[in-house]
Design an enzyme around this catalytic site. Sequence first.
Site, PDB file in Angstrom:
ATOM      1  N   TRP A 133       0.791  -1.218   0.000  1.00  0.00           N
ATOM      2  CA  TRP A 133       0.000   0.000   0.000  1.00  0.00           C
ATOM      3  C   TRP A 133       0.829   1.278   0.000  1.00  0.00           C
ATOM      4  CZ3 TRP A 133       1.979   2.326   4.133  1.00  0.00           C
ATOM      5  CH2 TRP A 133       2.433   1.516   5.185  1.00  0.00           C
ATOM      6  N   ASN A 134       2.135   1.211   0.318  1.00  0.00           N
ATOM      7  CA  ASN A 134       2.865   2.462   0.580  1.00  0.00           C
ATOM      8  C   ASN A 134       3.134   3.289  -0.679  1.00  0.00           C
ATOM      9  OD1 ASN A 134       4.660   0.337  -0.074  1.00  0.00           O
ATOM     10  ND2 ASN A 134       6.382   1.421   0.842  1.00  0.00           N
ATOM     11  N   LYS A 192      -2.617  -8.694  -7.264  1.00  0.00           N
ATOM     12  CA  LYS A 192      -3.272  -8.838  -5.968  1.00  0.00           C
ATOM     13  C   LYS A 192      -2.752  -7.675  -5.134  1.00  0.00           C
ATOM     14  CE  LYS A 192      -3.745 -10.166  -1.565  1.00  0.00           C
ATOM     15  NZ  LYS A 192      -3.973  -8.945  -0.799  1.00  0.00           N
ATOM     16  N   ALA A 235      -2.823  -4.603  -2.071  1.00  0.00           N
ATOM     17  CA  ALA A 235      -3.139  -4.503  -0.648  1.00  0.00           C
ATOM     18  C   ALA A 235      -4.603  -4.114  -0.487  1.00  0.00           C
ATOM     19  CB  ALA A 235      -2.235  -3.473   0.017  1.00  0.00           C
ATOM     20  N   SER A 236      -5.253  -4.683   0.524  1.00  0.00           N
ATOM     21  CA  SER A 236      -6.708  -4.533   0.645  1.00  0.00           C
ATOM     22  C   SER A 236      -7.159  -3.120   0.975  1.00  0.00           C
ATOM     23  CB  SER A 236      -7.240  -5.499   1.712  1.00  0.00           C
ATOM     24  OG  SER A 236      -6.643  -5.232   2.969  1.00  0.00           O
ATOM     25  N   GLY A 295       6.767  -6.462  -0.024  1.00  0.00           N
ATOM     26  CA  GLY A 295       6.062  -6.481   1.245  1.00  0.00           C
ATOM     27  C   GLY A 295       6.969  -6.807   2.410  1.00  0.00           C
ATOM     28  N   SER A 296       6.412  -7.403   3.427  1.00  0.00           N
ATOM     29  CA  SER A 296       7.133  -7.689   4.655  1.00  0.00           C
ATOM     30  C   SER A 296       7.957  -8.964   4.543  1.00  0.00           C
ATOM     31  CB  SER A 296       6.136  -7.841   5.814  1.00  0.00           C
ATOM     32  OG  SER A 296       5.352  -9.013   5.637  1.00  0.00           O
ATOM     33  N   GLU A 308      10.909  -8.180  -2.909  1.00  0.00           N
ATOM     34  CA  GLU A 308      11.441  -6.887  -2.455  1.00  0.00           C
ATOM     35  C   GLU A 308      10.808  -6.644  -1.105  1.00  0.00           C
ATOM     36  OE1 GLU A 308      11.828  -3.582  -1.153  1.00  0.00           O
ATOM     37  OE2 GLU A 308      10.502  -2.770  -2.700  1.00  0.00           O
ATOM     38  N   CYS A 352      10.433   1.362   2.095  1.00  0.00           N
ATOM     39  CA  CYS A 352      11.433   0.337   2.409  1.00  0.00           C
ATOM     40  C   CYS A 352      12.845   0.881   2.221  1.00  0.00           C
ATOM     41  CB  CYS A 352      11.215  -0.899   1.546  1.00  0.00           C
ATOM     42  SG  CYS A 352      11.168  -0.572  -0.227  1.00  0.00           S
ATOM     43  N   GLU A 380      12.997  -2.789  11.387  1.00  0.00           N
ATOM     44  CA  GLU A 380      12.587  -1.765  10.434  1.00  0.00           C
ATOM     45  C   GLU A 380      11.524  -0.885  11.082  1.00  0.00           C
ATOM     46  OE1 GLU A 380      11.228  -1.279   5.808  1.00  0.00           O
ATOM     47  OE2 GLU A 380      10.498  -3.037   6.895  1.00  0.00           O
TER      48      GLU A 380
END
Length: 452
Positions: A130-131, A154, A156-157, A206-207, A228, A262, A356
Amino acid sequence: MAFKSVNPYNNQELASFPEHSITEQEVILKKADKTFTEWRTRSFAERAKVLNRAAEILKKNSEKYAKTISSEMGKPISEARAEVKKCAWVCEYYAENAEGFLSPKSIDTDAHESFVTYEPLGAILAIMPWNFPFWQVFRFAAPTLMAGNIGLLKHASNVLGSGKHIADIFSEAGAPEGAFQHLLVSHDSIETLLGNDIVKAVSLTGSEKAGASVASLAGKNIKKSLLELGGSNAFVVLDDADIDKAVEIGVKARFMNTGQSCIAAKRFIVVEKAYDKFVEGFVNKVKALKSGDPMLDSSEIGVLAREDLADILAEQVDKSVEMGAKIKLGGKQNGAYYEPTVLTHITAAMPVFKEETFGPVAPIIKVKNAKEAFEVAKDTEFGLGISVFTEDLEKVKAYIKEVPDGAFFVNDLVKSDPRLPFGGTKKSGFGRELAKDGIMEFVNVKTVYIQK
């Protein structure tokens, strides 16, 4: 089940998106498979026409898209506009360069003729965060489509409005139906998607947790994955640095996108001779940042994308303070808003050093000299990039091989550029996006050997 898009600044619901059923997912995948048989035969010029048209649509409607970005995840509107503009750039970059990257390459061997071709794989699943709800997708989509592959998103919601815009952009740009589709699914559907033979590979931003899960599923199904993940980039200031420049760029490197990046500078490592001047200038510069409604042009700091993310950040700061960190500025939370914060007296055991921090928090570490600075910089599980500020451009080159990160920037912040490969090492993931390396990630590198 329906996904809800909620403005994190005022908690107002923006839209609701019904989840795709299993049957609907199967229809989407079959459409992707059918479209691939035609899209892969299109010339580079035909594909480039679609990408260049997408760039035009992005530019023409940049304000509309920027407002969606800011309302969905809290990014200051000025930065959202810049994000949309950068997406147009990556479309134009691959439209111009993909054919050169992927043209067959002759190899001199003992064969009558030998060469290498680069062929598309098929449908590629992109699991995106989402960022940077537009940029993360377009830096995947542009090379993927230009290579002749099919994109399955797909998203982020909490940014599904952005996802819908992107799918609509490619449709309006003339991509055939099924060339780029937006899947409205939960994380629970990823295992099924990766188990489907139509999906040939996956790209995830993502994470660490999400990356480990997706890489495991991809490995189980023997499919290529690109990850990533997180970062804890060092921002090193040596004693001969231009301190004013380091302060100016350092504040931008940490607080851009309200610290939700990130590749943001997350650990400021300053040689003691430069420390006091840097800290004073940095704190004063951060004090001047204007927080407010993300939709206002004057706002430089917005809110975090969700309140729970601000809660996590507050916990990291509070725990670090308990361990001895000193708050020079900020340190307070109000819902999804977290004050721009500067910390000193940092040790390697503190959460703000070893984890992080995904938000507007800047820990500053004092070191004795350059040798110690780079030792501290390497003391992390992540490996996206490092920024080093110094006037001795030749001497700093000796440290390039000492830092195992994916990027080494001198006198500037770590940033992504369509012309340069982007990616990390260690727990920051593997594989590369952007530039020639990025388009090579999802093609079949085929050896052709012809003997009389």
